[in-house]
Design a protein around this motif. Structure first.
Motif, PDB file in Angstrom:
ATOM      1  N   ARG A 129       0.827  -1.205   0.000  1.00  0.00           N
ATOM      2  CA  ARG A 129       0.000   0.000   0.000  1.00  0.00           C
ATOM      3  C   ARG A 129       0.858   1.251   0.000  1.00  0.00           C
ATOM      4  O   ARG A 129       0.614   2.186  -0.760  1.00  0.00           O
ATOM      5  CB  ARG A 129      -0.929  -0.036   1.226  1.00  0.00           C
ATOM      6  CG  ARG A 129      -1.573   1.270   1.593  1.00  0.00           C
ATOM      7  CD  ARG A 129      -2.494   1.795   0.507  1.00  0.00           C
ATOM      8  NE  ARG A 129      -3.669   0.960   0.329  1.00  0.00           N
ATOM      9  CZ  ARG A 129      -4.527   1.088  -0.684  1.00  0.00           C
ATOM     10  NH1 ARG A 129      -4.297   1.998  -1.629  1.00  0.00           N
ATOM     11  NH2 ARG A 129      -5.576   0.293  -0.785  1.00  0.00           N
TER      12      ARG A 129
ATOM     13  N   GLU B 258       3.876 -10.001   0.692  1.00  0.00           N
ATOM     14  CA  GLU B 258       2.562  -9.887   0.052  1.00  0.00           C
ATOM     15  C   GLU B 258       2.719  -9.645  -1.445  1.00  0.00           C
ATOM     16  O   GLU B 258       3.700  -9.052  -1.891  1.00  0.00           O
ATOM     17  CB  GLU B 258       1.738  -8.758   0.689  1.00  0.00           C
ATOM     18  CG  GLU B 258       2.441  -7.415   0.753  1.00  0.00           C
ATOM     19  CD  GLU B 258       1.638  -6.359   1.497  1.00  0.00           C
ATOM     20  OE1 GLU B 258       0.447  -6.593   1.778  1.00  0.00           O
ATOM     21  OE2 GLU B 258       2.191  -5.288   1.785  1.00  0.00           O
TER      22      GLU B 258
ATOM     23  N   MET C 243       0.164  -8.070  -4.255  1.00  0.00           N
ATOM     24  CA  MET C 243      -1.117  -7.383  -4.395  1.00  0.00           C
ATOM     25  C   MET C 243      -1.418  -7.086  -5.863  1.00  0.00           C
ATOM     26  O   MET C 243      -0.533  -6.668  -6.615  1.00  0.00           O
ATOM     27  CB  MET C 243      -1.102  -6.068  -3.608  1.00  0.00           C
ATOM     28  CG  MET C 243      -0.913  -6.239  -2.109  1.00  0.00           C
ATOM     29  SD  MET C 243      -2.390  -6.936  -1.342  1.00  0.00           S
ATOM     30  CE  MET C 243      -1.846  -7.100   0.361  1.00  0.00           C
TER      31      MET C 243
ATOM     32  N   PRO D  47      -6.381  -3.491  -9.508  1.00  0.00           N
ATOM     33  CA  PRO D  47      -7.403  -3.620 -10.555  1.00  0.00           C
ATOM     34  C   PRO D  47      -7.668  -2.356 -11.353  1.00  0.00           C
ATOM     35  O   PRO D  47      -8.372  -2.394 -12.363  1.00  0.00           O
ATOM     36  CB  PRO D  47      -8.641  -4.055  -9.770  1.00  0.00           C
ATOM     37  CG  PRO D  47      -8.431  -3.538  -8.390  1.00  0.00           C
ATOM     38  CD  PRO D  47      -6.955  -3.598  -8.149  1.00  0.00           C
TER      39      PRO D  47
ATOM     40  N   ARG E  42      -9.033   0.572 -10.086  1.00  0.00           N
ATOM     41  CA  ARG E  42     -10.121   1.398  -9.556  1.00  0.00           C
ATOM     42  C   ARG E  42      -9.597   2.368  -8.493  1.00  0.00           C
ATOM     43  O   ARG E  42      -8.707   2.017  -7.706  1.00  0.00           O
ATOM     44  CB  ARG E  42     -11.217   0.521  -8.957  1.00  0.00           C
ATOM     45  CG  ARG E  42     -11.877  -0.422  -9.960  1.00  0.00           C
ATOM     46  CD  ARG E  42     -13.037  -1.163  -9.321  1.00  0.00           C
ATOM     47  NE  ARG E  42     -12.587  -2.047  -8.249  1.00  0.00           N
ATOM     48  CZ  ARG E  42     -12.241  -3.313  -8.425  1.00  0.00           C
ATOM     49  NH1 ARG E  42     -12.268  -3.842  -9.640  1.00  0.00           N
ATOM     50  NH2 ARG E  42     -11.861  -4.056  -7.392  1.00  0.00           N
TER      51      ARG E  42
ATOM     52  N   GLU F 205      -7.533   1.163  -5.151  1.00  0.00           N
ATOM     53  CA  GLU F 205      -7.948  -0.122  -4.600  1.00  0.00           C
ATOM     54  C   GLU F 205      -6.901  -1.194  -4.916  1.00  0.00           C
ATOM     55  O   GLU F 205      -6.268  -1.165  -5.970  1.00  0.00           O
ATOM     56  CB  GLU F 205      -9.298  -0.548  -5.186  1.00  0.00           C
ATOM     57  CG  GLU F 205     -10.448   0.336  -4.752  1.00  0.00           C
ATOM     58  CD  GLU F 205     -11.793  -0.202  -5.224  1.00  0.00           C
ATOM     59  OE1 GLU F 205     -11.844  -1.376  -5.654  1.00  0.00           O
ATOM     60  OE2 GLU F 205     -12.776   0.553  -5.172  1.00  0.00           O
ATOM     61  N   ILE F 206      -6.735  -2.126  -3.989  1.00  0.00           N
ATOM     62  CA  ILE F 206      -5.828  -3.249  -4.212  1.00  0.00           C
ATOM     63  C   ILE F 206      -6.525  -4.546  -3.824  1.00  0.00           C
ATOM     64  O   ILE F 206      -7.460  -4.543  -3.016  1.00  0.00           O
ATOM     65  CB  ILE F 206      -4.511  -3.112  -3.415  1.00  0.00           C
ATOM     66  CG1 ILE F 206      -4.776  -2.971  -1.921  1.00  0.00           C
ATOM     67  CG2 ILE F 206      -3.675  -1.962  -3.933  1.00  0.00           C
ATOM     68  CD1 ILE F 206      -3.511  -2.940  -1.077  1.00  0.00           C
ATOM     69  N   GLU F 207      -6.087  -5.640  -4.429  1.00  0.00           N
ATOM     70  CA  GLU F 207      -6.632  -6.955  -4.117  1.00  0.00           C
ATOM     71  C   GLU F 207      -5.489  -7.869  -3.688  1.00  0.00           C
ATOM     72  O   GLU F 207      -4.574  -8.110  -4.481  1.00  0.00           O
ATOM     73  CB  GLU F 207      -7.341  -7.547  -5.339  1.00  0.00           C
ATOM     74  CG  GLU F 207      -8.624  -6.845  -5.724  1.00  0.00           C
ATOM     75  CD  GLU F 207      -9.398  -7.626  -6.771  1.00  0.00           C
ATOM     76  OE1 GLU F 207      -9.045  -8.805  -7.012  1.00  0.00           O
ATOM     77  OE2 GLU F 207     -10.345  -7.060  -7.344  1.00  0.00           O
ATOM     78  N   PRO F 208      -5.502  -8.383  -2.462  1.00  0.00           N
ATOM     79  CA  PRO F 208      -4.442  -9.303  -2.042  1.00  0.00           C
ATOM     80  C   PRO F 208      -4.547 -10.628  -2.791  1.00  0.00           C
ATOM     81  O   PRO F 208      -5.599 -11.258  -2.792  1.00  0.00           O
ATOM     82  CB  PRO F 208      -4.681  -9.484  -0.547  1.00  0.00           C
ATOM     83  CG  PRO F 208      -5.995  -8.858  -0.237  1.00  0.00           C
ATOM     84  CD  PRO F 208      -6.463  -8.085  -1.412  1.00  0.00           C
ATOM     85  N   ILE F 209      -3.457 -11.002  -3.435  1.00  0.00           N
ATOM     86  CA  ILE F 209      -3.410 -12.279  -4.158  1.00  0.00           C
ATOM     87  C   ILE F 209      -2.665 -13.320  -3.331  1.00  0.00           C
ATOM     88  O   ILE F 209      -3.085 -14.466  -3.237  1.00  0.00           O
ATOM     89  CB  ILE F 209      -2.744 -12.079  -5.539  1.00  0.00           C
ATOM     90  CG1 ILE F 209      -3.535 -11.036  -6.348  1.00  0.00           C
ATOM     91  CG2 ILE F 209      -2.660 -13.398  -6.306  1.00  0.00           C
ATOM     92  CD1 ILE F 209      -2.882 -10.642  -7.660  1.00  0.00           C
TER      93      ILE F 209
ATOM     94  N   GLU G 234      -0.655 -13.443   0.651  1.00  0.00           N
ATOM     95  CA  GLU G 234      -0.317 -12.737   1.884  1.00  0.00           C
ATOM     96  C   GLU G 234       0.418 -13.690   2.827  1.00  0.00           C
ATOM     97  O   GLU G 234       0.149 -14.897   2.822  1.00  0.00           O
ATOM     98  CB  GLU G 234      -1.576 -12.228   2.593  1.00  0.00           C
ATOM     99  CG  GLU G 234      -2.257 -11.070   1.914  1.00  0.00           C
ATOM    100  CD  GLU G 234      -3.478 -10.605   2.691  1.00  0.00           C
ATOM    101  OE1 GLU G 234      -3.613  -9.391   2.901  1.00  0.00           O
ATOM    102  OE2 GLU G 234      -4.292 -11.470   3.093  1.00  0.00           O
TER     103      GLU G 234
ATOM    104  N   GLY H 228      -7.793 -12.441  -3.972  1.00  0.00           N
ATOM    105  CA  GLY H 228      -7.753 -11.538  -5.109  1.00  0.00           C
ATOM    106  C   GLY H 228      -7.322 -12.191  -6.407  1.00  0.00           C
ATOM    107  O   GLY H 228      -6.720 -13.271  -6.426  1.00  0.00           O
TER     108      GLY H 228
END
Length: 417
Positions: free
Chosen positions: A315, A363, A365, A368, A370, A377-381, A383, A394
């Motif tokens: 982040r 991590e 991340m 996407p 957005r 925005e982030i999506e954890p793939i 962790e 994610g």
């Protein structure tokens, strides 16, 4: 060893050192390039001394191999520091003052028993910079340079650093060249490595973030090794650190200004130049200033790329990517930068060092694209939870990129599940 014996040894080393240097000058040898020739000359000098010692005129050499090694280090290498440069367990060497020389082993700091003089430090800096072709003086009191073995040198001149010239040597130690080798070292898991390799082949833009000595450059090397051989790669760095096998790769580094104050080549200039060289992929060794804007513009224009960045989390790495372009000028606003970062960066890989000094991926991340209230925005793939790197919920952006090269990304991630 008594004080008298130590003084006698020092005098003997100094005497033999002078003879080796005379032989080097007589033979016209470049000591930095012809270390093997210097070793041969040192062996001849020590052998001649030992033969004289049989007459009782001079004291014999107690350990011939050790003496030859010390002479070669003084004449051809980097003197008292050569022992640490030759030690594969040492990752970094730094001098705070001549009496305080530190090394790092497996991520841990150690104060050595090496005691230097101010003159020795100055001579070492001059010799190391001579090998690199870079310079340091009052007008430019900092320097980054590359030593012949690939080690990175950073020097801060006395006056800027209090009391003494500060020296850092970050050794280039090739612990891994490909992602599967990082799996063997415990840096990441096999499913995460398979996902990242697929992402590189698909041309996703990847940001590798972490703290100092977290292994960002090594990780970027391993990612770059997954680039398809048919792609053209162009890289830009402060000093050459990237090393990976690829048949079509042009590497560029920055340049200092000359004595007259002209001729400087900044990293930002290299990033712009990269776009004129028909790249299929672009790599930036480390983004730290306004060159971030030029990198974003290139990524946004459709050139897949990867880079490293100092940050404490995925982040924070995105926040920093949104901040650095603002250094490029007052006409650059956050309203432009934030959506550009969201549209340009696809994955953020964050690295860290655990309490045992082991480098690990914390991590991975997905971004996407957005933005909500100026927050990307982030999506954890993946962790790290309870000490293990585990699959999160994610999905990576740009699924069409995977489909075009025949990769079923759902199947790849299903293996991680």
């Amino acid at each position: 060893m008594s004080v008298v014996a130590a003084d006698a040894h020092a005098d003997l080393v100094e005497s033999l050192d002078q003879r080796v240097r005379e032989a080097v000058r007589r033979e016209g040898v470049d000591p930095q390039r012809d270390a093997l020739v210097v070793r041969r000359l040192a062996e001849a000098v020590v052998l001649a001394h030992d033969e004289r010692s049989l007459t009782g005129v001079v004291a014999p050499v107690s350990d011939v191999d050790s003496m030859v090694g010390e002479l070669v280090a003084r004449v051809s290498g980097f003197g008292p520091l050569q022992q640490f440069l030759d030690d594969p367990a040492v990752e970094e060497i730094w001098i705070n003052d001549p009496s305080r020389v530190f090394v790092a082993r497996r991520g841990r700091h150690e104060l050595t028993n090496l005691m230097l003089t101010s003159a020795q430090v100055q001579e070492l800096v001059e010799r190391m910079l001579k090998a690199s072709g870079r310079r340091i003086d009052i007008s430019r009191p900092f320097v980054d340079a590359m030593l012949p073995e690939g080690h990175r040198l950073h020097v801060v001149l006395e006056g800027i650093s209090r009391g003494w010239t500060a020296v850092n040597i970050r050794k280039f130690i090739l612990t891994a060249a490909r992602l599967p080798e990082l799996v063997e070292l415990g840096t990441l898991t096999a499913p995460a490595a398979a996902f990242l390799e697929a992402s590189v082949r698909a041309g996703l833009n990847i940001l590798v973030a972490g703290g100092t000595q977290a292994g960002k450059t090594t990780f970027l090397n391993c990612l770059a090794a997954a680039i398809p051989g048919g792609d053209r790669v162009v890289s830009a760095e402060e000093v050459f650190e990237l090393r990976f096998p690829h048949p079509d790769w042009v590497a560029m580094q920055t340049r200092q200004s000359g004595l007259e104050g002209t001729g400087e080549i900044r990293l930002r200039d290299l990033v712009k130049e990269t776009l004129r060289m028909r790249p299929s992929r672009m790599l930036v060794g480390e983004v730290r200033a306004e060159e971030c804007l030029d990198l974003l513009l290139a990524l946004n224009a459709g050139v897949p790329g990867m880079c490293t960045l100092h940050a404490n989390s995925a982040r924070e790495a995105l926040v920093k990517m949104c901040t650095l372009p603002l250094l490029a000028g007052e006409n650059i606003s956050a309203r432009f930068v934030i959506p550009t970062v969201a549209a340009s960066v696809d994955l953020v890989v964050h690295l860290g060092i655990d309490q045992h000094g082991v480098r690990r991926v914390n991590e991975i991340m997905g971004v996407p694209g957005r933005v909500e209230h100026d927050v990307i925005e982030i999506e954890p793939i993946f962790e790290r939870r309870s000490g293990d790197l585990r699959r999160a919920g994610g999905m990576p952006p740009r699924p069409g990129n995977f489909e075009r090269i025949g990769i079923d990304i759902h199947s790849v991630l299903r293996g991680a599940d």
